[in-house]
Design a protein around this motif. Structure first.
Motif, short mmCIF file in Angstrom:
data_model
loop_
_atom_site.label_atom_id
_atom_site.label_comp_id
_atom_site.label_asym_id
_atom_site.label_seq_id
_atom_site.Cartn_x
_atom_site.Cartn_y
_atom_site.Cartn_z
N GLU A 201 0.76 -1.31 -0.08
CA GLU A 201 0.06 0.32 0.07
C GLU A 201 0.41 1.42 -0.33
OE1 GLU A 201 -2.54 -0.18 3.17
OE2 GLU A 201 -4.03 -0.93 1.95
N SER A 202 1.62 1.23 0.63
CA SER A 202 3.25 2.50 0.78
C SER A 202 3.52 2.92 -0.59
CB SER A 202 4.64 1.75 1.93
OG SER A 202 3.62 1.61 2.87
N ILE A 203 3.83 1.41 -1.19
CA ILE A 203 4.29 1.66 -2.39
C ILE A 203 3.45 2.73 -3.37
CG2 ILE A 203 5.19 0.76 -4.38
CD1 ILE A 203 6.72 -1.40 -2.67
N ASN A 204 2.66 1.86 -3.43
CA ASN A 204 1.17 2.68 -4.14
C ASN A 204 1.11 3.81 -3.77
OD1 ASN A 204 0.61 0.33 -5.72
ND2 ASN A 204 -1.24 -0.63 -4.83
N LEU A 205 0.75 4.06 -2.36
CA LEU A 205 0.39 5.38 -1.90
C LEU A 205 2.15 6.73 -3.13
CD1 LEU A 205 -0.66 8.00 -0.77
CD2 LEU A 205 1.13 7.14 1.43
N ALA A 206 3.08 6.20 -1.83
CA ALA A 206 3.90 7.11 -2.82
C ALA A 206 4.14 7.69 -4.67
CB ALA A 206 5.55 5.97 -2.58
N ALA A 207 3.42 6.55 -5.34
CA ALA A 207 4.00 5.65 -6.86
C ALA A 207 3.27 7.40 -6.95
CB ALA A 207 3.11 4.88 -7.69
N SER A 208 1.14 7.63 -6.13
CA SER A 208 0.11 8.06 -6.50
C SER A 208 0.88 9.29 -6.18
CB SER A 208 -1.01 7.16 -5.73
OG SER A 208 -1.88 8.32 -6.09
#
Lengths: 323, 323
Positions: A67-74
């Motif tokens: 989830e953190s990686i998705n948030l960072a990418a987003s």
């Protein structure tokens, strides 16, 4: 110092590579030119400081890695989309020393590419499935855009310092804030931890933009990829100008002339040189230091982890960087 | 016929008023000009057909009223934002007979206003808190924007009919689809019901755009607020043109000339008159009828409610309307 900056980066390197990869994965079929253009935009650099903030905060507080990686990418995609539209609004021909999309492709493709990247950012954020996060996220986009609209409409400025801090909050600190706040939300932390991390992001974001505004004055064109004192030339009054005007008996008149766009090119050149030679740059950097210190205090109660140390290092890097 | 169209509208009137109100509520502080401009954009009309689709589907399937109103407002805001950016891309001076934002304010403010409305749409959608809905929603925005990018890049068209349906799906049917699909998701219906309602929205959306493309040919300027056969003049090939070319021995050459932009103004005028006098208009409307019928079949298993009847009426209105 080189070693220092490498340290905080090293801690997130594997996750950051995954962030880079996810920014490039499209969840839907699309025109082949879009891959090329998104790759062009993402490859043109950027410090990835927002994703790093997400990843370090997530690591420190134990949020889910995926989830953190998705948030960072987003968040980095959202940032990229706003830059694409900014270049259109400013009519900028260069960013980070390479031609802008607007210069290469014209306004139509630029608007649409920015919109597409917004949609990708929203999609990445939506996969996390947090209502609270989505709400904050949408609000942040409103804040960013509203800041630019206010700038465009050139509203009567009563308090130039207040206007400056409001503008750099919208432009930069709001997305830093959502990076650390969002990661804290993902970790399921208590309200006071979320609040503290939000405040950390805010303070570091403000410091980052203040330093950016200093670099605009003191760097040479090759380093920043645009003419020196580009902001002032575009009529944008930043903190070095405000400190310079405060120490100057004709300061108020100076600010007024700049706001009204009444200063000629020669006057601007003289002013740029005067500011560069004055104490204003030093004073501005000291102010950035104060924001960094206030931000670091927010880390006091946080879990003693390598990520916490890295966040301190990142805070120092923000004011020590030269590009 | 007047009575008919009033019926389906009457059923949702109170909720639609609430949709109108929520589209105008800002969840954050912003520049005062934004209220004025959003009001200007929302007051300039629009049939609110997407919100009506949401509200009728929600009513039929028993979705939460409050969430449905937020979804309806969000979808109409998203639609509005794409129109704002479209006008910039097309360089249109008028929409629905009134000056576009781009004509009034220029490109910078237009880009930012569109972005701000996107953010508001995302915020409204986020308040619903459905991960599935947010994902579909973000995907729809990608579809819409990708459709426009494909059009802008004028990719080599192998099959003009396929290209046409792909384009009107992206432009119109995708948002109709998400209106009915989204409302079905909100209602907690089974997968097959969601699928059927998605298909209903798709078919009605395609029919709606086909009729729009016919109206572009047969209406007078006062009615549609832009010159007759505006699409063709801009090099956009729609279904009446395709049917006309099919029935014409030189049809392939005609399409090629139009695609290459090789036809002069006199040629275009002659072609417009020839299409208006031909069977192509009738054929096109028959095709729209087929889509409406296919859409209506999807309602077969739905709960017998006044909303279901209203959805049938709305489907008929889509092909019978004259504006």
């Amino acid at each position: 110092m080189k070693t220092k900056t490498t340290t905080f980066f090293d801690l997130v390197r594997p996750d950051l590579l995954e962030v880079e990869a996810r920014m490039r994965i499209s969840p839907s079929q699309h025109h082949p030119s879009l891959d090329k253009v998104i790759d062009y935009l993402l490859s043109s650099g950027g410090k990835r400081i927002r994703p790093i903030l997400v990843l370090l905060t997530s690591g420190m507080l134990g949020a889910d890695r995926d989830e953190s990686i998705n948030l960072a990418a987003s968040i980095e995609m959202l940032h990229t989309a706003t830059l694409v539209h900014d270049d259109l609004i400013d009519g900028s021909k260069l960013r980070r020393g390479i031609p802008t999309l607007n210069a290469k492709w014209g306004p139509g493709a630029t608007v649409l590419t920015g919109d597409y990247i917004f949609a990708r950012a929203a999609h990445l954020a939506s996969t996390i499935g947090s209502k609270e996060l989505m709400e904050i996220y949408a609000r942040t986009l409103m804040t960013i855009v509203n800041g630019e609209i206010s700038q465009l409409f050139n509203t009567l400025i009563v308090d130039p310092q207040q206007e400056y801090y409001g503008r750099i909050y919208a432009k930069t600190a709001s997305l830093f804030e959502v990076s650390t706040e969002g990661a804290a939300i993902l970790s399921g932390s208590k309200g006071e931890v979320i609040k503290a991390m939000k405040s950390f992001g805010y303070h570091i974001g403000i410091a980052f933009q203040i330093v950016d505004d200093v670099l605009d004055f003191i760097s040479e064109q090759e380093q920043v990829g645009k003419p020196v004192a580009n902001d002032l030339r575009r009529g944008l009054i930043t903190l070095p100008v405000l400190y310079y005007s405060e120490a100057n008996p004709d300061g108020d008149k100076l600010i007024e002339e700049l706001q009204q766009g009444e200063m000629d090119d020669q006057g601007i050149e003289r002013l740029i040189n005067a500011i560069r030679a004055s104490d204003a740059i030093k004073q501005t950097l000291e102010q950035a230091d104060r924001f960094v210190s206030a931000g670091e205090e927010m880390l006091d109660g946080m879990p003693a982890t390598p990520q916490k140390e890295a966040l301190h290092e990142l805070a120092h890097y923000v004011v020590k960087r030269t590009i």
